[in-house]
Motif scaffolding. Structure first.
Motif, PDB file in Angstrom:
ATOM      1  N   TYR A 138      46.938 -52.382 -14.186  1.00  0.00           N
ATOM      2  CA  TYR A 138      45.899 -51.581 -14.825  1.00  0.00           C
ATOM      3  C   TYR A 138      45.497 -50.421 -13.920  1.00  0.00           C
ATOM      4  CZ  TYR A 138      41.368 -50.500 -17.028  1.00  0.00           C
ATOM      5  OH  TYR A 138      40.309 -49.876 -17.633  1.00  0.00           O
ATOM      6  N   MET A 139      45.300 -50.712 -12.631  1.00  0.00           N
ATOM      7  CA  MET A 139      44.865 -49.658 -11.719  1.00  0.00           C
ATOM      8  C   MET A 139      45.933 -48.580 -11.567  1.00  0.00           C
ATOM      9  SD  MET A 139      43.314 -49.669  -7.850  1.00  0.00           S
ATOM     10  CE  MET A 139      41.784 -50.451  -8.244  1.00  0.00           C
ATOM     11  N   ILE A 140      47.197 -48.964 -11.496  1.00  0.00           N
ATOM     12  CA  ILE A 140      48.273 -47.972 -11.405  1.00  0.00           C
ATOM     13  C   ILE A 140      48.271 -47.086 -12.645  1.00  0.00           C
ATOM     14  CG2 ILE A 140      50.788 -47.671 -11.433  1.00  0.00           C
ATOM     15  CD1 ILE A 140      50.944 -50.099  -9.536  1.00  0.00           C
ATOM     16  N   GLU A 141      48.153 -47.691 -13.812  1.00  0.00           N
ATOM     17  CA  GLU A 141      48.133 -46.922 -15.060  1.00  0.00           C
ATOM     18  C   GLU A 141      46.917 -46.004 -15.112  1.00  0.00           C
ATOM     19  OE1 GLU A 141      50.326 -45.763 -18.087  1.00  0.00           O
ATOM     20  OE2 GLU A 141      50.840 -47.650 -17.121  1.00  0.00           O
ATOM     21  N   ALA A 142      45.755 -46.515 -14.691  1.00  0.00           N
ATOM     22  CA  ALA A 142      44.535 -45.700 -14.678  1.00  0.00           C
ATOM     23  C   ALA A 142      44.679 -44.516 -13.722  1.00  0.00           C
ATOM     24  CB  ALA A 142      43.329 -46.552 -14.294  1.00  0.00           C
ATOM     25  N   LEU A 143      45.306 -44.736 -12.579  1.00  0.00           N
ATOM     26  CA  LEU A 143      45.540 -43.648 -11.630  1.00  0.00           C
ATOM     27  C   LEU A 143      46.440 -42.579 -12.236  1.00  0.00           C
ATOM     28  CD1 LEU A 143      46.052 -45.744  -8.390  1.00  0.00           C
ATOM     29  CD2 LEU A 143      44.236 -44.071  -8.751  1.00  0.00           C
ATOM     30  N   LYS A 144      47.472 -43.004 -12.937  1.00  0.00           N
ATOM     31  CA  LYS A 144      48.404 -42.057 -13.541  1.00  0.00           C
ATOM     32  C   LYS A 144      47.767 -41.273 -14.685  1.00  0.00           C
ATOM     33  CE  LYS A 144      52.685 -44.545 -12.503  1.00  0.00           C
ATOM     34  NZ  LYS A 144      53.810 -45.265 -13.128  1.00  0.00           N
TER      35      LYS A 144
ATOM     36  N   VAL B  69      44.297 -49.518 -20.475  1.00  0.00           N
ATOM     37  CA  VAL B  69      43.587 -48.348 -19.958  1.00  0.00           C
ATOM     38  C   VAL B  69      43.234 -47.458 -21.151  1.00  0.00           C
ATOM     39  CG1 VAL B  69      43.785 -46.282 -18.525  1.00  0.00           C
ATOM     40  CG2 VAL B  69      44.810 -48.432 -17.761  1.00  0.00           C
ATOM     41  N   PRO B  70      41.949 -47.134 -21.324  1.00  0.00           N
ATOM     42  CA  PRO B  70      41.571 -46.268 -22.455  1.00  0.00           C
ATOM     43  C   PRO B  70      41.999 -44.825 -22.224  1.00  0.00           C
ATOM     44  CG  PRO B  70      39.653 -46.794 -21.129  1.00  0.00           C
ATOM     45  CD  PRO B  70      40.798 -47.575 -20.559  1.00  0.00           C
ATOM     46  N   GLN B  71      42.186 -44.098 -23.320  1.00  0.00           N
ATOM     47  CA  GLN B  71      42.561 -42.685 -23.237  1.00  0.00           C
ATOM     48  C   GLN B  71      41.446 -41.855 -22.609  1.00  0.00           C
ATOM     49  OE1 GLN B  71      45.445 -41.525 -23.718  1.00  0.00           O
ATOM     50  NE2 GLN B  71      46.457 -42.403 -25.483  1.00  0.00           N
ATOM     51  N   LYS B  72      40.208 -42.195 -22.928  1.00  0.00           N
ATOM     52  CA  LYS B  72      39.051 -41.494 -22.368  1.00  0.00           C
ATOM     53  C   LYS B  72      38.453 -42.352 -21.257  1.00  0.00           C
ATOM     54  CE  LYS B  72      37.858 -38.941 -26.504  1.00  0.00           C
ATOM     55  NZ  LYS B  72      36.806 -38.594 -27.454  1.00  0.00           N
ATOM     56  N   PHE B  73      37.984 -41.698 -20.210  1.00  0.00           N
ATOM     57  CA  PHE B  73      37.407 -42.379 -19.057  1.00  0.00           C
ATOM     58  C   PHE B  73      36.272 -43.306 -19.472  1.00  0.00           C
ATOM     59  CE2 PHE B  73      34.175 -42.484 -15.694  1.00  0.00           C
ATOM     60  CZ  PHE B  73      34.911 -43.090 -14.692  1.00  0.00           C
ATOM     61  N   SER B  74      36.357 -44.560 -19.011  1.00  0.00           N
ATOM     62  CA  SER B  74      35.327 -45.545 -19.287  1.00  0.00           C
ATOM     63  C   SER B  74      35.414 -46.641 -18.235  1.00  0.00           C
ATOM     64  CB  SER B  74      35.526 -46.150 -20.674  1.00  0.00           C
ATOM     65  OG  SER B  74      34.641 -47.229 -20.863  1.00  0.00           O
TER      66      SER B  74
ATOM     67  N   SER C 192      34.006 -49.637 -18.830  1.00  0.00           N
ATOM     68  CA  SER C 192      33.857 -50.914 -19.528  1.00  0.00           C
ATOM     69  C   SER C 192      35.190 -51.350 -20.144  1.00  0.00           C
ATOM     70  CB  SER C 192      32.785 -50.805 -20.608  1.00  0.00           C
ATOM     71  OG  SER C 192      33.149 -49.820 -21.546  1.00  0.00           O
ATOM     72  N   LYS C 193      35.230 -52.586 -20.606  1.00  0.00           N
ATOM     73  CA  LYS C 193      36.447 -53.139 -21.198  1.00  0.00           C
ATOM     74  C   LYS C 193      36.822 -52.348 -22.449  1.00  0.00           C
ATOM     75  CE  LYS C 193      38.442 -57.365 -23.015  1.00  0.00           C
ATOM     76  NZ  LYS C 193      38.238 -58.768 -23.354  1.00  0.00           N
ATOM     77  N   ASN C 194      38.114 -52.105 -22.608  1.00  0.00           N
ATOM     78  CA  ASN C 194      38.631 -51.384 -23.766  1.00  0.00           C
ATOM     79  C   ASN C 194      38.773 -52.370 -24.928  1.00  0.00           C
ATOM     80  OD1 ASN C 194      40.015 -49.902 -25.658  1.00  0.00           O
ATOM     81  ND2 ASN C 194      41.693 -49.327 -24.313  1.00  0.00           N
ATOM     82  N   THR C 195      37.850 -52.323 -25.872  1.00  0.00           N
ATOM     83  CA  THR C 195      37.899 -53.223 -27.027  1.00  0.00           C
ATOM     84  C   THR C 195      38.493 -52.533 -28.247  1.00  0.00           C
ATOM     85  OG1 THR C 195      35.631 -52.621 -27.605  1.00  0.00           O
ATOM     86  CG2 THR C 195      35.924 -54.583 -26.242  1.00  0.00           C
ATOM     87  N   VAL C 196      38.853 -51.260 -28.113  1.00  0.00           N
ATOM     88  CA  VAL C 196      39.353 -50.475 -29.240  1.00  0.00           C
ATOM     89  C   VAL C 196      40.853 -50.658 -29.422  1.00  0.00           C
ATOM     90  CG1 VAL C 196      39.598 -48.138 -30.163  1.00  0.00           C
ATOM     91  CG2 VAL C 196      37.517 -48.790 -28.957  1.00  0.00           C
ATOM     92  N   ASP C 197      41.624 -50.471 -28.361  1.00  0.00           N
ATOM     93  CA  ASP C 197      43.089 -50.493 -28.453  1.00  0.00           C
ATOM     94  C   ASP C 197      43.631 -51.923 -28.460  1.00  0.00           C
ATOM     95  OD1 ASP C 197      43.369 -47.664 -28.357  1.00  0.00           O
ATOM     96  OD2 ASP C 197      43.039 -47.722 -26.198  1.00  0.00           O
ATOM     97  N   LYS C 198      44.286 -52.296 -29.555  1.00  0.00           N
ATOM     98  CA  LYS C 198      44.918 -53.611 -29.660  1.00  0.00           C
ATOM     99  C   LYS C 198      46.385 -53.546 -29.253  1.00  0.00           C
ATOM    100  CE  LYS C 198      41.112 -55.232 -31.126  1.00  0.00           C
ATOM    101  NZ  LYS C 198      40.194 -55.724 -30.130  1.00  0.00           N
ATOM    102  N   GLU C 199      46.938 -52.338 -29.238  1.00  0.00           N
ATOM    103  CA  GLU C 199      48.293 -52.100 -28.748  1.00  0.00           C
ATOM    104  C   GLU C 199      48.198 -51.039 -27.665  1.00  0.00           C
ATOM    105  OE1 GLU C 199      50.955 -51.073 -31.871  1.00  0.00           O
ATOM    106  OE2 GLU C 199      50.420 -52.805 -33.078  1.00  0.00           O
ATOM    107  N   GLN C 200      49.158 -51.057 -26.748  1.00  0.00           N
ATOM    108  CA  GLN C 200      49.115 -50.099 -25.648  1.00  0.00           C
ATOM    109  C   GLN C 200      49.243 -48.677 -26.164  1.00  0.00           C
ATOM    110  OE1 GLN C 200      51.923 -50.820 -22.531  1.00  0.00           O
ATOM    111  NE2 GLN C 200      50.923 -49.405 -21.163  1.00  0.00           N
TER     112      GLN C 200
END
Length: 91
Positions: free
Chosen positions: A33-39, A68-73, A75-83
């Motif tokens: 998750y952190m690697i993806e968030a960094l990218k 990782v949400p598309q917009k900075f957040s 909190s936990k991403n409860t919107v995206d059910k697929e990557q």
């Protein structure tokens, strides 16, 4: 800076993480998750998101899928059910 953080996390994934049993309550794992968030969000925001995720990953957390949400957040991403399909920052 982003590349340094990714390098350090990859080192953790390769050399330290295998020494302990799997314990992450989320998918993808906190280090992935952190690697993806960094990218996706760059060094500063990605690092903040990764730290927030690690703090959420505790015995009292429900866990589950948390991409990782598309917009900075923070909190936990409860919107995206697929990557989501990400657009990466080039740093």
């Amino acid at each position: 800076m982003q590349k340094i953080f990714v390098f350090l996390i990859r080192g953790y994934q390769r050399f330290i993480s295998p020494l302990f049993p799997p314990s992450c309550r989320y998918y993808p794992t906190c280090s992935s998750y952190m690697i993806e968030a960094l990218k996706v969000h760059g060094a500063f925001k990605g690092l903040l998101m990764g730290i927030a995720r690690i703090l959420r990953c505790n015995p009292f957390a429900k866990g589950g899928i948390d991409y990782v949400p598309q917009k900075f957040s923070l909190s936990k991403n409860t919107v995206d059910k697929e990557q989501p399909v990400y657009t990466y920052k080039s740093h």
